[in-house]
Design a protein around this motif. Structure first.
Motif, short mmCIF file in Angstrom:
data_model
loop_
_atom_site.label_atom_id
_atom_site.label_comp_id
_atom_site.label_asym_id
_atom_site.label_seq_id
_atom_site.Cartn_x
_atom_site.Cartn_y
_atom_site.Cartn_z
N SER A 156 8.16 13.34 -1.17
CA SER A 156 8.10 13.19 -2.63
C SER A 156 6.91 13.90 -3.25
O SER A 156 6.81 13.99 -4.48
N PHE A 157 6.01 14.41 -2.41
CA PHE A 157 4.87 15.13 -2.97
C PHE A 157 5.23 16.59 -3.29
O PHE A 157 4.38 17.36 -3.71
N PHE B 15 -2.19 3.22 6.48
CA PHE B 15 -1.63 2.04 5.82
C PHE B 15 -0.18 1.80 6.18
O PHE B 15 0.43 0.83 5.75
N TYR B 16 0.37 2.70 6.99
CA TYR B 16 1.75 2.42 7.41
C TYR B 16 2.15 3.01 8.75
O TYR B 16 3.20 3.51 8.85
N ARG C 130 3.78 -1.02 -14.37
CA ARG C 130 4.61 -1.58 -13.31
C ARG C 130 3.82 -1.70 -12.01
O ARG C 130 3.90 -2.70 -11.30
N LEU C 131 3.05 -0.67 -11.74
CA LEU C 131 2.24 -0.64 -10.52
C LEU C 131 1.21 -1.75 -10.56
O LEU C 131 1.01 -2.47 -9.56
N TRP D 237 13.14 1.96 -5.10
CA TRP D 237 12.54 1.21 -3.99
C TRP D 237 11.09 0.88 -4.30
O TRP D 237 10.61 -0.22 -4.05
N GLN D 238 10.43 1.87 -4.87
CA GLN D 238 9.02 1.70 -5.22
C GLN D 238 8.83 0.53 -6.19
O GLN D 238 7.92 -0.28 -6.05
N GLN E 18 12.18 5.90 -6.32
CA GLN E 18 11.60 5.22 -7.48
C GLN E 18 12.07 3.77 -7.56
O GLN E 18 11.28 2.87 -7.80
N LEU F 24 -0.53 8.67 6.61
CA LEU F 24 0.33 7.49 6.60
C LEU F 24 -0.19 6.42 7.54
O LEU F 24 -0.18 5.23 7.23
N LEU G 245 0.83 -1.21 0.00
CA LEU G 245 0.00 0.00 0.00
C LEU G 245 0.86 1.26 0.00
O LEU G 245 0.55 2.24 -0.66
N LEU G 246 1.94 1.19 0.73
CA LEU G 246 2.87 2.32 0.76
C LEU G 246 3.39 2.60 -0.65
O LEU G 246 3.47 3.75 -1.08
N ARG G 247 3.68 1.53 -1.37
CA ARG G 247 4.15 1.69 -2.74
C ARG G 247 3.06 2.21 -3.67
O ARG G 247 3.31 3.00 -4.58
N VAL G 248 1.85 1.77 -3.44
CA VAL G 248 0.73 2.27 -4.24
C VAL G 248 0.54 3.77 -4.00
O VAL G 248 0.32 4.54 -4.92
N TRP G 249 0.68 4.14 -2.75
CA TRP G 249 0.54 5.55 -2.37
C TRP G 249 1.60 6.40 -3.09
O TRP G 249 1.39 7.58 -3.36
N LEU G 250 2.73 5.76 -3.40
CA LEU G 250 3.79 6.45 -4.13
C LEU G 250 3.68 6.19 -5.63
O LEU G 250 4.66 6.28 -6.37
N GLY G 251 2.48 5.89 -6.05
CA GLY G 251 2.25 5.54 -7.43
C GLY G 251 2.64 6.62 -8.42
O GLY G 251 2.94 6.35 -9.57
N HIS G 252 2.65 7.87 -7.96
CA HIS G 252 3.02 8.97 -8.86
C HIS G 252 4.47 8.85 -9.34
O HIS G 252 4.87 9.55 -10.28
N LEU G 253 5.23 7.96 -8.70
CA LEU G 253 6.63 7.76 -9.11
C LEU G 253 6.79 6.57 -10.05
O LEU G 253 7.88 6.29 -10.52
N ALA G 254 5.71 5.86 -10.28
CA ALA G 254 5.82 4.60 -11.02
C ALA G 254 5.11 4.65 -12.36
O ALA G 254 4.23 5.47 -12.58
#
Lengths: 155, 155
Positions: free
Chosen positions: B30-31, B51-52, A131-132, B102-103, B100, B48, A118-127
DNA sequence: TCCTTCATGTAATAGGTTACATGATTTC
DNA sequence: GAAATCATGTAACCTATTACATGAAGGA
């Protein structure tokens, strides 16, 4: 608040201050079986981990020692085979009482979720979207596997 | 496996080994906004944590220092008012790249749930049914409150 | 023969919380 | 005038993981 002299309704006083992990281990013991540290680790991995994470093996042994020192659990040594022995733990009466008091306590800690996906999904703007999507499908696949394993173990 | 000499497809090599908490903090950065440690703590509590989990304030400052040391974030001092100053942090280009990578990493850690209420439900055999029901309703009520607060903060 | 299971722990290290400390500004 | 908000950290402590160590039994 300013009532009588024996105003000790609150169970806090008979709940030892030990980490939640200790309660979890004691909880496994509360189902009545005598278990080794090794057994408890397996139960944790199979069951506890769904709603309360599975501590490292060494941590479980640490908690067992703590519980025994506080008189909430007892241990005895039994034969494993002709040559070796093992230590099995059981909950004591004091242990049951303490666990009951802890169970009944309203002030449960707020639930904590640590969800890397979920943390990675939340950072989806980087992906990249593809890939997501792949990551989520991957996660889903692993969940399904886990579910199957859980079904098998309860069958 | 035994291919060419520049067989460095795997991104592991450019993903510094820092705890997930550090990634979470970097994720908030990152935002795009410059934030103080204090700001980040508030964001953690508000978002956060769903989910984390939300680290302690002191932990956030620790992670910010770590990120800066690794060049994944920079800080600068700006005026808070006529008298005082504050330190705001921003993600660096290296930080974006690292995040990125890591994501995109498939090897996301298994999700961990620490749910005190579920743990207590699991120990329901030690409780009176009415008491247990009360606990769940209580939990439900607190969840609703949290939901309302979340709605307000996004409005 | 090698791998897995069962079984128990120690030592080093990392991750994280709690308590404490400080202080100006803004809101009630 | 009191309380909450903003802001940043240190120190002491505890919790928990990882790596390591050991070793017999049983199955592939």
């Amino acid at each position: 608040m300013s009532g009588g002299n024996t105003d000790l309704k609150n169970a806090d006083l008979v709940i030892p201050k030990i980490p939640a992990t200790a309660w979890a281990v004691l909880g496994i013991l509360s189902f009545g079986r005598e278990l080794t540290g090794y057994d408890i680790k397996n139960w944790s991995d199979a069951i506890l981990h769904f709603f309360y994470w599975s501590p490292a093996t060494s941590q479980i042994y640490t908690e067992l020692h703590r519980l025994e020192e506080l008189g909430l659990a007892t241990s005895r040594t039994i034969a494993r085979d002709d040559v070796r022995e093992k230590t099995v733990y059981a909950i004591t009466e004091n242990g049951v009482t303490a666990l009951q008091n802890w169970q009944a306590d309203v002030n449960a800690e707020a639930p904590v979720l640590k969800h890397g996906v979920l943390l990675r999904v939340w950072l989806g703007h980087l992906a990249e979207p593809d890939r997501l999507r792949e990551q989520i499908l991957d996660h889903r696949f692993r969940l399904m596997e886990e579910l199957d394993a859980a079904k098998d173990s309860s069958a």
